[in-house]
Design an enzyme around this catalytic site. Structure first.
Site, PDB file in Angstrom:
ATOM      1  CG  HIS A   1       7.512 -11.937 -14.049  1.00 12.58           C
ATOM      2  ND1 HIS A   1       8.873 -12.166 -14.026  1.00 12.58           N
ATOM      3  CD2 HIS A   1       7.069 -12.168 -12.783  1.00 12.58           C
ATOM      4  CE1 HIS A   1       9.235 -12.515 -12.792  1.00 12.58           C
ATOM      5  NE2 HIS A   1       8.160 -12.521 -12.033  1.00 12.58           N
TER       6      HIS A   1
ATOM      7  CE  LYS B   1       8.566  -8.420 -12.375  1.00 12.07           C
ATOM      8  NZ  LYS B   1       7.962  -7.812 -11.160  1.00 12.07           N
TER       9      LYS B   1
END
Length: 265
Positions: free
Chosen positions: A154, A158
């Site tokens: 990600h 995140k």
């Protein structure tokens, strides 16, 4: 259906506003931001980059839950717990796309769902939820001699790891094998770990750039490897799934549902 969005000024919140506004049968009834936030008082449509909707952003979630038929939440674990209580109080449907809830917060959401429909899923993408069903079936079909690893990447911002989707995929694989994920997961490896323990489900976490979300489940044994991958290139897939879930709750009784219920998987 009158749909509200909590945290409407964030990237995901703005995407949700645009998606609700563009979906037939829906109307954006309101959105919230933190008290004193710069978005409070602004038109929610203009904030999201579309035409003015005549709906100002407010800072009182209780007011939003009282006005909406359904509220979509992609905020934080702490906020999701508070929003679940408000949903129960007003018998407003709640769609939770937030991940990282601890056991106590999950229990609070489950308690709220005895009063109103709540759809909670580690990932709102239709494709990912099909993947969850496939992973469970593959894990059930392949023998225990296949090692299972979940790899996810990600964007650099995140905050939770492994991702909620990665844990959901691990949970699906564990369900296929008839075990509890908590009994077999290996979320970190560092230093001299020794041989891989048979039956473990491992996780590898990557972070960097602006990656929306890549997930791969690897089934590896001697002589072959099966890899099942999903890659999201836009957050719109999460928004589309969340709006679909909100519409699905229209005639549902109180209960805690998942996207697999929404999709009939």
């Amino acid at each position: 259906m009158k749909i509200g969005i909590v945290g409407c000024a964030g990237r995901m919140g703005q995407m949700l506003v645009r998606e609700v506004a563009a979906t037939p049968g829906c109307t954006v009834v309101g959105g919230t931001e933190r008290v004193g936030g710069p978005a409070v008082g602004k038109d929610i449509g203009l904030l999201a980059g579309i035409e003015a909707l005549g709906v100002p952003v407010i800072d009182d979630a209780a007011v939003l839950f009282a006005e909406a038929d359904a509220v979509i939440d992609f905020t934080s674990a702490e906020a999701a717990e508070r929003h679940a209580a408000l949903a129960a109080q007003g018998q407003t449907a709640l769609i939770i796309g937030t991940t990282g809830l601890n056991p106590s917060q999950l229990a609070s959401v489950a308690a709220a769902a005895t009063h109103t429909p709540i759809v909670q899923a580690p990932n709102m993408s239709v494709g990912v939820n099909v993947l969850l069903a496939v992973v469970e079936q593959v894990a059930r079909t392949l023998g225990d001699d296949y090692d299972i690893e979940v790899v996810e990447m990600h964007h650099r911002h995140k905050v939770d790891a492994p991702s909620g989707t990665a844990l959901g995929l691990g949970r699906a694989a564990a369900a296929g094998r008839g075990v509890a994920l908590e009994d077999v997961w290996q979320k970190t490896r560092d230093g001299y770990t020794g041989p891989r323990r048979a039956g473990d489900i491992g996780f590898a976490t990557l972070r960097g750039g602006d990656v929306v979300g890549d997930h791969t489940v690897v089934f590896a044994t001697d002589g072959e490897r099966v890899e099942i991958t999903h890659k999201a290139s836009s957050r719109q897939v999460f928004a589309k799934g969340a709006v679909r879930a909100a519409l699905w709750t229209a005639d549902k009784t109180p209960g805690l549902y998942t996207m697999r219920d929404v999709l009939g998987l």
